[in-house]
Structure formats: C-alpha cells, structure tokens
Write an enzyme that holds these catalytic residues in place. Structure first.
Site, mmCIF file in Angstrom:
data_model
loop_
_atom_site.group_PDB
_atom_site.id
_atom_site.type_symbol
_atom_site.label_atom_id
_atom_site.label_comp_id
_atom_site.label_asym_id
_atom_site.label_seq_id
_atom_site.Cartn_x
_atom_site.Cartn_y
_atom_site.Cartn_z
ATOM 1 N N GLY A 177 7.024 2.750 4.399
ATOM 2 C CA GLY A 177 8.380 3.237 4.202
ATOM 3 C C GLY A 177 8.380 4.747 4.070
ATOM 4 N N GLN A 196 11.043 13.191 2.511
ATOM 5 C CA GLN A 196 9.580 13.284 2.401
ATOM 6 C C GLN A 196 8.961 14.132 3.512
ATOM 7 O OE1 GLN A 196 9.139 8.800 1.689
ATOM 8 N NE2 GLN A 196 7.445 9.647 0.515
ATOM 9 N N CYS A 216 3.432 5.607 -3.249
ATOM 10 C CA CYS A 216 4.331 6.492 -2.506
ATOM 11 C C CYS A 216 3.508 7.515 -1.739
ATOM 12 C CB CYS A 216 5.265 7.189 -3.493
ATOM 13 S SG CYS A 216 6.410 8.353 -2.739
ATOM 14 N N LEU A 217 3.863 7.758 -0.474
ATOM 15 C CA LEU A 217 3.115 8.740 0.323
ATOM 16 C C LEU A 217 3.219 10.150 -0.268
ATOM 17 C CD1 LEU A 217 4.031 7.580 3.952
ATOM 18 C CD2 LEU A 217 1.867 7.236 2.743
ATOM 19 N N HIS A 266 13.010 1.702 -3.482
ATOM 20 C CA HIS A 266 12.105 2.849 -3.644
ATOM 21 C C HIS A 266 12.554 4.005 -2.736
ATOM 22 C CE1 HIS A 266 7.945 4.732 -3.947
ATOM 23 N NE2 HIS A 266 8.462 5.353 -2.909
ATOM 24 N N GLU A 267 12.823 3.681 -1.471
ATOM 25 C CA GLU A 267 13.206 4.736 -0.524
ATOM 26 C C GLU A 267 14.600 5.275 -0.834
ATOM 27 O OE1 GLU A 267 10.876 5.913 1.085
ATOM 28 O OE2 GLU A 267 9.484 4.235 0.977
ATOM 29 N N HIS A 321 14.530 8.009 -3.332
ATOM 30 C CA HIS A 321 14.188 9.315 -2.755
ATOM 31 C C HIS A 321 15.449 10.083 -2.329
ATOM 32 C CE1 HIS A 321 9.838 9.459 -2.660
ATOM 33 N NE2 HIS A 321 9.726 8.301 -2.047
HETATM 34 CO CO CO Z 1 8.064 7.122 -1.906
#
Ligand code: CO
Length: 180
Positions: free
Chosen positions: A46, A51, A92-93, A134-135, A138
């Site tokens: 995701g 990001q 998370c990336l 989660h996304e 962001h």
């Molecule tokens: Co994330």
C-alpha cells in the site's frame, strides 16, 4: 513510468494533510502509475501519494497475493466502521524496518473515486480494511506509529528516533534488548 523516492518520517511532508483531487486527468494517471512502480519496487502492499511527496488524496493498494484486491482510491471517505476491533501487526514503507501491533476496526465501508472520476463504494474486511485505514491516515498527516498505545510505542521508541533523524536502522546498532 518511474519509481520515486519514498519519504520517511524524517520528512515533515508526512505530517501534512493531503488535498482533494479535483482533476481526473493524465497527470493523475501518471501519478498513480508512479505510485504502483514505487510500491512494487519497495515490496509494499500500500502507498499514499504523500509518501512520495505529493499532497493529493490518492492511495494504491495491492493485496491480491493475500486473497484481496488491487485498487486505486481517490478522495476516499469512510462511510461506516465496525465496532469490532482486530489487533494485528502493521508496518509502513515510511518507517522502514519497524512493525508493531495496532488495533483497527475489523471492517470498513468507504466511498471514493476511481482514476476516471467515477464514484465507487467498497466494503472491506480484515487485512484490506487495515490497509485502507492505514493509508487513509496518511492523507490526514498521520503515521501508524503515532497511533500506538504508549506501552507499545515505548518498545520501538529508540528505533523511531533513529529513523526520524534520517538514518536507517541497519546503519545503527539496535538496542541490546532486541536480538533480531
Ligand atoms: Co504507511
């Protein structure tokens, strides 16, 4: 087609709210393509546009390998969430190398637009619901580590500070109480 640099929590852009997409044009489709390229290159499931430093309300998710879907979500909004919560691991990336358990609703219903500007609805459960929420966080400038209960945050606090300072965990010796 291009991979773009993934911003970590060392970058303040992650704490800014993203803006609604107004034009469903080729620029949006280029952004989405780059988001998929970047996500796959990083082995993620995701990614939110912020990001890669773009403050637009756009998410991509690919959980096909886990039996869910691949999808692009523009201007998503939650319509309903279950009262039932699930406690499960999350990463998370933008916080590379760290995971923690976090409580999230078991299911969520959202409305959103596809890349062509057509309104859509989706009912999601379990891992897909978790990924979407989660996304979506962001998009509001929230990162999952900041939603952890204090006891859980304490466990990863030192490592969070390393990443926040712009270093990666592999460059620093991990605290002695963690052997892995
Ligand atoms: Co994330």
């Amino acid at each position: 087609m291009a991979e773009r640099r993934i911003r970590t929590i060392a970058d303040n852009v992650l704490y800014k709210p993203s803006k609604l997409v107004e034009n469903f044009d080729s620029q949006l489709r280029d952004l989405v393509r780059d988001m998929y390229d970047t996500m796959y290159d990083a082995n993620g499931v995701g990614l939110a546009a912020v990001q890669i430093g773009v403050l637009k309300r756009v998410l991509v998710i690919d959980l096909e390998k886990s039996g869910f879907i691949r999808g692009t979500f523009v201007n998503p909004e939650v319509i309903e969430m279950s009262d039932e919560l699930i406690d499960s691991e999350e990463g998370c990336l933008s916080v590379p190398g760290l995971v923690s358990n976090l409580l999230r609703p078991k299911s969520v219903k959202i409305k959103y637009f596809n890349v062509f500007g057509e309104p859509q609805e989706l009912y999601a459960q379990d891992l897909l619901a978790r990924a979407i929420l989660h996304e979506m966080d962001h998009l509001d400038g929230k990162v999952f580590i900041d939603l952890l209960e204090p006891d859980r945050y304490k466990v990863i606090e030192d490592e969070v500070e390393i990443i926040r300072s712009g270093e990666s965990l592999s460059e620093k010796k991990l605290p002695a109480y963690r052997s892995n």
